[in-house]
Design a protein around this motif. Sequence first.
Motif, PDB file in Angstrom:
ATOM      1  N   PRO A  33       0.850  -1.206   0.000  1.00 52.12           N
ATOM      2  CA  PRO A  33       0.000   0.000   0.000  1.00 52.12           C
ATOM      3  C   PRO A  33       0.878   1.246   0.000  1.00 52.12           C
ATOM      4  CG  PRO A  33      -0.026  -1.051   2.139  1.00 52.12           C
ATOM      5  CD  PRO A  33       0.738  -1.958   1.221  1.00 52.12           C
ATOM      6  N   GLN A  34       0.426   2.221  -0.763  1.00 50.70           N
ATOM      7  CA  GLN A  34       1.179   3.475  -0.847  1.00 50.70           C
ATOM      8  C   GLN A  34       1.074   4.201   0.487  1.00 50.70           C
ATOM      9  OE1 GLN A  34       3.019   4.580  -3.438  1.00 50.70           O
ATOM     10  NE2 GLN A  34       2.555   2.642  -4.452  1.00 50.70           N
ATOM     11  N   PRO A  35       2.176   4.734   0.955  1.00 46.01           N
ATOM     12  CA  PRO A  35       2.115   5.468   2.226  1.00 46.01           C
ATOM     13  C   PRO A  35       1.245   6.718   2.060  1.00 46.01           C
ATOM     14  CG  PRO A  35       4.240   5.794   1.179  1.00 46.01           C
ATOM     15  CD  PRO A  35       3.511   4.766   0.370  1.00 46.01           C
ATOM     16  N   LEU A  36       0.534   7.067   3.100  1.00 45.00           N
ATOM     17  CA  LEU A  36      -0.312   8.246   3.083  1.00 45.00           C
ATOM     18  C   LEU A  36       0.573   9.485   3.214  1.00 45.00           C
ATOM     19  CD1 LEU A  36      -3.151   9.465   3.108  1.00 45.00           C
ATOM     20  CD2 LEU A  36      -3.063   9.317   5.594  1.00 45.00           C
ATOM     21  N   VAL A  37       0.524  10.321   2.188  1.00 42.22           N
ATOM     22  CA  VAL A  37       1.315  11.547   2.206  1.00 42.22           C
ATOM     23  C   VAL A  37       0.349  12.714   2.128  1.00 42.22           C
ATOM     24  CG1 VAL A  37       3.080  12.897   1.037  1.00 42.22           C
ATOM     25  CG2 VAL A  37       3.228  10.417   1.027  1.00 42.22           C
ATOM     26  N   ILE A  38       0.453  13.592   3.078  1.00 46.85           N
ATOM     27  CA  ILE A  38      -0.414  14.775   3.077  1.00 46.85           C
ATOM     28  C   ILE A  38       0.390  15.926   2.475  1.00 46.85           C
ATOM     29  CG2 ILE A  38      -1.689  16.407   4.500  1.00 46.85           C
ATOM     30  CD1 ILE A  38      -2.030  14.088   6.520  1.00 46.85           C
TER      31      ILE A  38
ATOM     32  N   GLN B 235       0.548  18.773  -6.690  1.00 45.05           N
ATOM     33  CA  GLN B 235       0.649  18.535  -8.134  1.00 45.05           C
ATOM     34  C   GLN B 235       1.677  17.443  -8.430  1.00 45.05           C
ATOM     35  OE1 GLN B 235       1.206  22.126 -10.305  1.00 45.05           O
ATOM     36  NE2 GLN B 235       0.476  21.238 -12.202  1.00 45.05           N
ATOM     37  N   ARG B 236       2.775  17.446  -7.686  1.00 49.18           N
ATOM     38  CA  ARG B 236       3.803  16.418  -7.873  1.00 49.18           C
ATOM     39  C   ARG B 236       3.234  15.033  -7.573  1.00 49.18           C
ATOM     40  NH1 ARG B 236       6.898  13.855  -4.494  1.00 49.18           N
ATOM     41  NH2 ARG B 236       6.462  15.227  -2.749  1.00 49.18           N
ATOM     42  N   LEU B 237       2.465  14.936  -6.491  1.00 45.49           N
ATOM     43  CA  LEU B 237       1.856  13.650  -6.129  1.00 45.49           C
ATOM     44  C   LEU B 237       0.883  13.173  -7.212  1.00 45.49           C
ATOM     45  CD1 LEU B 237       1.198  14.231  -2.318  1.00 45.49           C
ATOM     46  CD2 LEU B 237       2.837  12.650  -3.340  1.00 45.49           C
ATOM     47  N   ARG B 238       0.106  14.103  -7.766  1.00 43.55           N
ATOM     48  CA  ARG B 238      -0.837  13.723  -8.827  1.00 43.55           C
ATOM     49  C   ARG B 238      -0.092  13.208 -10.056  1.00 43.55           C
ATOM     50  NH1 ARG B 238      -5.362  18.541  -8.819  1.00 43.55           N
ATOM     51  NH2 ARG B 238      -6.314  17.964  -6.848  1.00 43.55           N
ATOM     52  N   LEU B 239       1.004  13.910 -10.409  1.00 41.33           N
ATOM     53  CA  LEU B 239       1.800  13.472 -11.566  1.00 41.33           C
ATOM     54  C   LEU B 239       2.407  12.096 -11.330  1.00 41.33           C
ATOM     55  CD1 LEU B 239       3.603  16.709 -12.752  1.00 41.33           C
ATOM     56  CD2 LEU B 239       2.026  15.299 -14.054  1.00 41.33           C
ATOM     57  N   GLU B 240       2.899  11.870 -10.125  1.00 42.49           N
ATOM     58  CA  GLU B 240       3.475  10.550  -9.818  1.00 42.49           C
ATOM     59  C   GLU B 240       2.417   9.459  -9.956  1.00 42.49           C
ATOM     60  OE1 GLU B 240       5.222  10.817  -5.950  1.00 42.49           O
ATOM     61  OE2 GLU B 240       6.953  11.976  -6.673  1.00 42.49           O
ATOM     62  N   ARG B 241       1.201   9.731  -9.461  1.00 44.56           N
ATOM     63  CA  ARG B 241       0.124   8.747  -9.547  1.00 44.56           C
ATOM     64  C   ARG B 241      -0.225   8.483 -11.014  1.00 44.56           C
ATOM     65  NH1 ARG B 241      -4.136  10.847  -6.314  1.00 44.56           N
ATOM     66  NH2 ARG B 241      -4.961  11.835  -8.155  1.00 44.56           N
ATOM     67  N   LEU B 242      -0.242   9.514 -11.849  1.00 45.29           N
ATOM     68  CA  LEU B 242      -0.537   9.322 -13.270  1.00 45.29           C
ATOM     69  C   LEU B 242       0.563   8.529 -13.968  1.00 45.29           C
ATOM     70  CD1 LEU B 242      -1.892  12.830 -14.316  1.00 45.29           C
ATOM     71  CD2 LEU B 242      -3.165  10.701 -14.267  1.00 45.29           C
ATOM     72  N   MET B 243       1.809   8.773 -13.582  1.00 46.19           N
ATOM     73  CA  MET B 243       2.940   8.138 -14.269  1.00 46.19           C
ATOM     74  C   MET B 243       3.183   6.703 -13.790  1.00 46.19           C
ATOM     75  SD  MET B 243       3.643  10.197 -16.523  1.00 46.19           S
ATOM     76  CE  MET B 243       5.068   9.431 -17.230  1.00 46.19           C
ATOM     77  N   ARG B 244       2.486   6.258 -12.725  1.00 43.55           N
ATOM     78  CA  ARG B 244       2.642   4.873 -12.286  1.00 43.55           C
ATOM     79  C   ARG B 244       2.158   3.909 -13.361  1.00 43.55           C
ATOM     80  NH1 ARG B 244      -0.082   5.814  -6.992  1.00 43.55           N
ATOM     81  NH2 ARG B 244       1.450   7.138  -6.008  1.00 43.55           N
TER      82      ARG B 244
END
Length: 189
Positions: A17-22, A30-39
């Motif tokens: 499970p991905q660690p919860l990052v606030i 925005q960086r987190l969203r990009l990382e999720r898209l690029m997975r």
Amino acid sequence: NMAAPSAPRPPRPRKDPQPLVIPRSAAEEQRLRLERLMRNPEKTVPIPEKLNEWAPRPPPEFVRDVMGSSAGAGSGEFHVYRHLRRREYQRQDFMDAMAEKQRLDEEFQKKLERNKMIAEEQTAKRRRKRQKLKEKKLQAKKNKLEQKKQEKEPGQSQEQVSSEDDEEDSREDEEKEDDAEEPSFVMGR
């Protein structure tokens, strides 16, 4: 109704499970969203379409419930009138806003054209000035070479040299007059 026991399934590879990052800032979010898209790059990304601008309903072609002018209207007639009036005011406001927007767009386009013309004029003027300077330098270079030739060949008469100098002086005077007519910069723009 009992099914035959099948072979035990191999265990599925468990994803950690991905660690919860606030996110602490908008950039981090925005960086987190990009990382999720690029997975998963093969997955399609939903791109929201542009919302259409609100437009009022057109006025009805045929009005069925015409209000009578006789006294003693029912208690619900006022609300019908109120809704019709509100809708008509909204439609008029919308038409006024669209006319204003169109006027501003036209003004903006005219301003762009005017600025483009001014910029082209300035460019042409500077191009002419550069060309003049270039010609002046070339002429000075030619004159210098001719003087060197004359120094090497003292057999030439002085009359020819003086007539060339007079032509050069008259050209320089003309150029100075031209420079005086054109200001090098314009104030108030």
